[in-house]
Design a protein around this motif. Sequence first.
Motif, PDB file in Angstrom:
ATOM      1  N   GLU A 163      16.271  13.871  34.977  1.00  0.00           N
ATOM      2  CA  GLU A 163      15.108  13.507  34.159  1.00  0.00           C
ATOM      3  C   GLU A 163      15.274  12.120  33.568  1.00  0.00           C
ATOM      4  O   GLU A 163      14.319  11.339  33.496  1.00  0.00           O
ATOM      5  CB  GLU A 163      14.910  14.537  33.047  1.00  0.00           C
ATOM      6  CG  GLU A 163      14.299  15.836  33.546  1.00  0.00           C
ATOM      7  CD  GLU A 163      14.261  16.911  32.472  1.00  0.00           C
ATOM      8  OE1 GLU A 163      14.790  16.673  31.365  1.00  0.00           O
ATOM      9  OE2 GLU A 163      13.713  17.979  32.747  1.00  0.00           O
ATOM     10  N   SER A 164      16.490  11.808  33.156  1.00  0.00           N
ATOM     11  CA  SER A 164      16.669  10.487  32.552  1.00  0.00           C
ATOM     12  C   SER A 164      16.589   9.381  33.587  1.00  0.00           C
ATOM     13  O   SER A 164      16.271   8.249  33.251  1.00  0.00           O
ATOM     14  CB  SER A 164      17.981  10.404  31.776  1.00  0.00           C
ATOM     15  OG  SER A 164      19.065  10.563  32.644  1.00  0.00           O
ATOM     16  N   ILE A 165      16.850   9.716  34.838  1.00  0.00           N
ATOM     17  CA  ILE A 165      16.653   8.716  35.890  1.00  0.00           C
ATOM     18  C   ILE A 165      15.164   8.419  36.035  1.00  0.00           C
ATOM     19  O   ILE A 165      14.754   7.289  36.285  1.00  0.00           O
ATOM     20  CB  ILE A 165      17.231   9.189  37.237  1.00  0.00           C
ATOM     21  CG1 ILE A 165      18.752   9.227  37.175  1.00  0.00           C
ATOM     22  CG2 ILE A 165      16.793   8.280  38.374  1.00  0.00           C
ATOM     23  CD1 ILE A 165      19.401   9.697  38.450  1.00  0.00           C
ATOM     24  N   ILE A 166      14.360   9.454  35.861  1.00  0.00           N
ATOM     25  CA  ILE A 166      12.915   9.269  36.020  1.00  0.00           C
ATOM     26  C   ILE A 166      12.315   8.591  34.812  1.00  0.00           C
ATOM     27  O   ILE A 166      11.443   7.736  34.912  1.00  0.00           O
ATOM     28  CB  ILE A 166      12.226  10.631  36.236  1.00  0.00           C
ATOM     29  CG1 ILE A 166      12.713  11.258  37.533  1.00  0.00           C
ATOM     30  CG2 ILE A 166      10.718  10.475  36.262  1.00  0.00           C
ATOM     31  CD1 ILE A 166      12.160  12.633  37.787  1.00  0.00           C
ATOM     32  N   GLU A 167      12.777   9.009  33.647  1.00  0.00           N
ATOM     33  CA  GLU A 167      12.141   8.511  32.439  1.00  0.00           C
ATOM     34  C   GLU A 167      13.156   8.571  31.319  1.00  0.00           C
ATOM     35  O   GLU A 167      13.687   9.623  31.040  1.00  0.00           O
ATOM     36  CB  GLU A 167      10.977   9.444  32.087  1.00  0.00           C
ATOM     37  CG  GLU A 167       9.793   8.759  31.489  1.00  0.00           C
ATOM     38  CD  GLU A 167       8.590   9.683  31.458  1.00  0.00           C
ATOM     39  OE1 GLU A 167       7.626   9.402  32.177  1.00  0.00           O
ATOM     40  OE2 GLU A 167       8.648  10.689  30.735  1.00  0.00           O
ATOM     41  N   ASP A 168      13.426   7.452  30.697  1.00  0.00           N
ATOM     42  CA  ASP A 168      14.257   7.535  29.508  1.00  0.00           C
ATOM     43  C   ASP A 168      13.644   6.663  28.436  1.00  0.00           C
ATOM     44  O   ASP A 168      12.905   5.729  28.714  1.00  0.00           O
ATOM     45  CB  ASP A 168      15.705   7.115  29.806  1.00  0.00           C
ATOM     46  CG  ASP A 168      15.843   5.631  29.976  1.00  0.00           C
ATOM     47  OD1 ASP A 168      16.465   4.992  29.104  1.00  0.00           O
ATOM     48  OD2 ASP A 168      15.308   5.096  30.949  1.00  0.00           O
TER      49      ASP A 168
ATOM     50  N   ILE B 194      21.280   3.268  32.527  1.00  0.00           N
ATOM     51  CA  ILE B 194      20.415   4.123  31.723  1.00  0.00           C
ATOM     52  C   ILE B 194      21.281   4.797  30.671  1.00  0.00           C
ATOM     53  O   ILE B 194      22.162   5.582  31.008  1.00  0.00           O
ATOM     54  CB  ILE B 194      19.745   5.201  32.594  1.00  0.00           C
ATOM     55  CG1 ILE B 194      18.946   4.549  33.725  1.00  0.00           C
ATOM     56  CG2 ILE B 194      18.838   6.075  31.757  1.00  0.00           C
ATOM     57  CD1 ILE B 194      18.439   5.534  34.745  1.00  0.00           C
TER      58      ILE B 194
ATOM     59  N   ILE C  38      12.487  19.790  38.005  1.00  0.00           N
ATOM     60  CA  ILE C  38      11.933  18.808  37.081  1.00  0.00           C
ATOM     61  C   ILE C  38      10.434  19.052  37.019  1.00  0.00           C
ATOM     62  O   ILE C  38       9.793  19.227  38.037  1.00  0.00           O
ATOM     63  CB  ILE C  38      12.157  17.376  37.599  1.00  0.00           C
ATOM     64  CG1 ILE C  38      13.599  17.167  37.949  1.00  0.00           C
ATOM     65  CG2 ILE C  38      11.662  16.367  36.600  1.00  0.00           C
ATOM     66  CD1 ILE C  38      14.495  16.958  36.801  1.00  0.00           C
TER      67      ILE C  38
ATOM     68  N   ARG D  75       8.871   2.653  37.854  1.00  0.00           N
ATOM     69  CA  ARG D  75      10.176   3.019  37.329  1.00  0.00           C
ATOM     70  C   ARG D  75      11.280   2.418  38.193  1.00  0.00           C
ATOM     71  O   ARG D  75      12.251   1.864  37.676  1.00  0.00           O
ATOM     72  CB  ARG D  75      10.299   4.551  37.323  1.00  0.00           C
ATOM     73  CG  ARG D  75      11.657   5.064  36.914  1.00  0.00           C
ATOM     74  CD  ARG D  75      11.960   4.717  35.492  1.00  0.00           C
ATOM     75  NE  ARG D  75      13.189   5.333  35.042  1.00  0.00           N
ATOM     76  CZ  ARG D  75      13.724   5.146  33.859  1.00  0.00           C
ATOM     77  NH1 ARG D  75      13.136   4.354  33.012  1.00  0.00           N
ATOM     78  NH2 ARG D  75      14.838   5.747  33.523  1.00  0.00           N
TER      79      ARG D  75
ATOM     80  N   LEU E 279       5.585  11.022  32.685  1.00  0.00           N
ATOM     81  CA  LEU E 279       5.502  11.475  34.065  1.00  0.00           C
ATOM     82  C   LEU E 279       6.039  12.886  34.198  1.00  0.00           C
ATOM     83  O   LEU E 279       5.625  13.650  35.047  1.00  0.00           O
ATOM     84  CB  LEU E 279       6.281  10.495  34.949  1.00  0.00           C
ATOM     85  CG  LEU E 279       6.276  10.759  36.452  1.00  0.00           C
ATOM     86  CD1 LEU E 279       4.876  10.867  36.982  1.00  0.00           C
ATOM     87  CD2 LEU E 279       7.018   9.643  37.163  1.00  0.00           C
TER      88      LEU E 279
END
Lengths: 456, 200
Positions: free
Chosen positions: A128-133, B54, B196, B34, A77
């Motif tokens: 960014e890691s919240i969105i995609e990790d 996370i 971002i 997500r 994403l």
Amino acid sequence: SLRLQPLEAFYWAVQLIGRLVGLVLLVATLLAVFNFSFGIRRLYIRILLHLFEQAVEKRRPPSRKESSDNLSRDNRLIQRHAKLTTEGIELLHADCASSDDPSKASTSSQKRPFHLSDLCVFVQSGIESIIEDEVTKRFAAEDLASWNLLTRTNKYQFISSRLTCYWVLGCFLRYCILFPFRMLLALTAVLYLVIGSLIIALLPWPGLRRYLNSILTPTAFRLFARAFSAVLRFHDVENMPQNNGICVANHTSPIDVVVLGCRQVFSIVGQSHGGFTGFMQKTLHRTSPHIWFERSESSDASVVKRKLEEHVSTPGLPPVLIFPEGTCINNTSVMMFRKGGFEAGGVVYPVAIKYDPRFADCFWNSSACGMVTYLFMMMTSWAIVADVWYLPPQIQQEGESSRQIAGRGGLVDLQWDGNLKRSKPKSSLQEQHREAFRKRIYGLSVTDQMEGSGAG
Amino acid sequence: MGSVSSLIPDENQIKDIQEETGLSKEQLQRLNSRFIALDKQSEGSLRREDLERIPELYVNPVSQFLLDAFFRDRNEINFLEFVKFLATFRPVDEGRPTSINRREAKLRFLFDMYDLDRDGVISVDEVHRMLEELLGRHGRPDQVLSIARRIVHEAALDYAAANGVAEMPSGGQIDSIDFPAFEHAMRNVSDHQLSICFLS
């Protein structure tokens, strides 16, 4: 006499069904004992997969891989700017904006004064890691391609009437046809285990008891596995845990015990419970030593450690099975265990278990539902499909077995995750990033001139 | 599962969200997945623990500051708030100066991360806290404090100079800066560093 006939026919039908069911159960038990399979479950899985793909509109073409070790789709994403990995801060040049920014990455080796904007790279990486990790992505990736017609996993698909129809059929199949049969299988398995263990416990010869138990317990677990329509694939079997070893597995679900127990006898480490779980624990304990400890003991790390050491040093005992992330093992016990527990000389056998989320949602929210409810949910799912990797045994050093397990695709961070939450001083990874940051900032090493305005 | 409805936005809501955030329908769907993946307890909203789970965020030295700023006035975030927050960090749209992702909004978030006591200014203590967090045990306390002092003092002077004030009224150390001064200090930070990069 006309009235009697339907009744007679009814009784006759019930008897026939009863006999058929009994026969099937018997066959299932025999199959479990001799570890033979007709391949019916595998066929069932293939049909299901085919159906899922047919029934649901695909979002994007799924990768056609047999094994559930599905690799990450390359559909991201976002374009990452910065990643915090086990190797440190990775700065990636991203020129998604029209103007190319001469990124700070090129000057990362030079020391320079701290600036308020030094926060940016960490904030970027954080958001960014919240969105995609990497971690969560792998598991979500498998859900994206199709919906597996289980209510509990359908959270985002917009339901069409066709899908609803399939869903209703699926429900009927799972709850009304599969579940009763599975329930019977499970009961058979329990009965088999209980009666078998009672008989074995009566025999006076320990050697014979051990031998018979090595047949009884795995076959009972295999029968259990059938009750979930489990399709299990074992990899690298040559690394299977041996006696007096310590088997460390990542923990996803209570079913892990059943999955691993299908192949061999383990001594399970766990907290003693009441109810159904407690009953099973007692049954298993009749014929083979396990390490159950009381709730109060679980906070006493040395007790657990001592019991483990005793077990590992007594020759001929089955390997110990530990789930470092299992909620039944207190945090500090695991920490202590990991640090010092292997001085006893036990060889560690890491095992990685991965469930295919397309067939069942194996995550157990222990605060939301109890064991029995969870088992019910498992028995009304399509199937349990799991891959088990036996990783090469090793003499444990701190944190090492976790990294080993981390090498397997999709499991990296289950173990990593467990580690992170465990340690009370912040993880060494965080320290690593801090060290890297410090190196970039002028004025913070012992040899540098002291920074700062004189007025301070 | 009473919260299921809040998990799946309907068509109208999606249009509104698109309008406000500038994200495409596809991107919103991805973010929805997500959101759901993170929402382990299926509550229809995210709590702090859901994000702390996370791993990559957990090892981030500023994660606590980030989460504090994120959960500033609330305990949980619903999908809309989630998406709006993330959309704030989209690269700036040249033609829309008042949109959700304007530069000021991004800087405001960074400011909030520093400004722990929410008094509208960043004090030396707060910079010191941030530095401590970033450096862990690798920084000597006296050096770190002096760096924090220097930063705040210089930023304030810088801003005053840019606004034509040649000399500070009180000759001593300045120990806090407000948002405009912060904005000024960050003037050389490109939008790229604050954004971002969403792929379409």
